[in-house]
Design a protein around this motif. Structure first.
Motif, PDB file in Angstrom:
ATOM      1  N   LEU A  73       0.836  -1.205   0.000  1.00  0.00           N
ATOM      2  CA  LEU A  73       0.000   0.000   0.000  1.00  0.00           C
ATOM      3  C   LEU A  73       0.870   1.254   0.000  1.00  0.00           C
ATOM      4  CD1 LEU A  73      -2.812  -0.907   2.572  1.00  0.00           C
ATOM      5  CD2 LEU A  73      -3.060  -0.654   0.106  1.00  0.00           C
ATOM      6  N   GLY A  77       0.925   3.999  -2.905  1.00  0.00           N
ATOM      7  CA  GLY A  77       0.273   5.269  -2.595  1.00  0.00           C
ATOM      8  C   GLY A  77       1.196   6.454  -2.411  1.00  0.00           C
ATOM      9  N   ILE A 139      -2.081   4.214   6.434  1.00  0.00           N
ATOM     10  CA  ILE A 139      -1.591   3.031   5.726  1.00  0.00           C
ATOM     11  C   ILE A 139      -1.221   1.937   6.723  1.00  0.00           C
ATOM     12  CG2 ILE A 139       0.348   2.143   4.360  1.00  0.00           C
ATOM     13  CD1 ILE A 139       0.220   4.747   2.732  1.00  0.00           C
ATOM     14  N   PRO A 144      -5.985   2.264   2.264  1.00  0.00           N
ATOM     15  CA  PRO A 144      -5.328   2.702   1.032  1.00  0.00           C
ATOM     16  C   PRO A 144      -5.360   4.230   0.899  1.00  0.00           C
ATOM     17  CG  PRO A 144      -6.904   0.922   0.605  1.00  0.00           C
ATOM     18  CD  PRO A 144      -7.163   1.409   1.996  1.00  0.00           C
ATOM     19  N   TYR A 170      -8.495   4.046  -3.643  1.00  0.00           N
ATOM     20  CA  TYR A 170      -8.020   4.649  -2.401  1.00  0.00           C
ATOM     21  C   TYR A 170      -9.180   5.195  -1.568  1.00  0.00           C
ATOM     22  CZ  TYR A 170      -3.542   4.316  -4.747  1.00  0.00           C
ATOM     23  OH  TYR A 170      -2.431   3.843  -5.395  1.00  0.00           O
TER      24      TYR A 170
END
Length: 264
Positions: A73, A77, A139, A144, A170
């Motif tokens: 993640l 991200g 996270i 997400p 997300y």
């Protein structure tokens, strides 16, 4: 007396009592008898030591899998490795940062009510750091999060369908340094489109900006800017970051250290 057979799972120190093997460490049985259809069988069971070991191994494996999910993640991200290392735990707890920590602590309610934050103030006051701390803390909870900026989006060759599809994965979007993007009709439309899509999708939004809340957001130069600012203020609670310029302080400390080392 007939010698009791020693199974492979019996260790040094284990002993026999009542015709069954017992653990020499925890003194719990490693065997028990079962009666099936009139015939008696001896079967293996976990003693307390083995049960705790199995639980620890299962817990460790679950934690390894959890860390793998979190690492994935974070890699997806937060593309900036430096921002991916930011944490509330290793930060000076300023008033603004403490409020951001409380935001994370209240995440379920913030998500439910679609409440975001507008972190604003002068350059170097820790807004980006605070936003990254929020992203990393969420996270760690396996939420997400995407952390990006409009200059990065625009310079990367904006594709409406692809970007909006990606954002659907997300639960929160963090947009850093809002207002630093090149001002044009195209960029304004792009910025509004993304903000509006997040608004309609009810995704909490964190924005950092050097723009002034009173003189920029509330006194927009035109309708194009005004509709963007209005939408942001509808989604995000303004949080002012003030105080010492952290970047200047770090630069001064480095210069001071260099002078000491070089004796100049």
């Amino acid at each position: 007396m007939k010698e009791i057979e020693k199974p492979a799972y019996i260790k040094d120190g284990d002993y026999v009592k009542g015709g069954l093997w017992f653990c020499g460490k925890c003194h719990n049985a490693k065997q028990k008898t079962l009666n099936m259809l009139g015939k008696e069988y001896t079967v293996r069971i976990d003693c307390e030591c083995e049960r705790k070991q199995h639980e620890a191994e299962t817990k460790a494996e679950a934690e390894r899998e959890r860390r793998q999910r979190i690492d994935h993640l974070r890699a997806q991200g937060i593309k900036d490795p430096e921002l991916a290392r930011r944490s509330f735990l290793n930060s000076t707890q300023s008033e603004g940062l403490l409020k951001c920590k409380r935001y994370v602590d209240s995440w379920p309610e913030m998500k439910k009510e679609n409440i975001g934050l507008l972190l604003w103030g002068d350059t170097g006051n820790g807004k980006t750091h605070a936003a990254a701390c929020i992203a990393n803390a969420l996270i760690e909870q396996e939420v997400p999060v995407m952390m990006t900026s409009f200059p990065r989006i625009l310079q990367g060759g904006f594709n409406k369908s692809d970007l909006l599809a990606e954002m659907q994965h997300y639960q929160m979007i963090v947009i850093d340094d809002f207002g630093a993007e090149r001002q044009s009709e195209y960029s304004l439309e792009t910025v509004y489109l993304i903000i509006d899509e997040l608004y309609k999708a009810k995704k909490p939004l964190i924005i950092t900006t050097n723009l002034d809340l009173e003189y920029d957001f509330r006194r927009a130069p035109d309708v194009g800017h005004q509709r963007i600012y209005d939408r942001i203020l509808e989604m995000c609670v303004p949080l002012l970051f003030t105080g010492e310029n952290i970047r200047q302080k770090r630069a001064f400390e480095k210069l001071k250290k260099a002078k000491e080392l070089l004796d100049i």
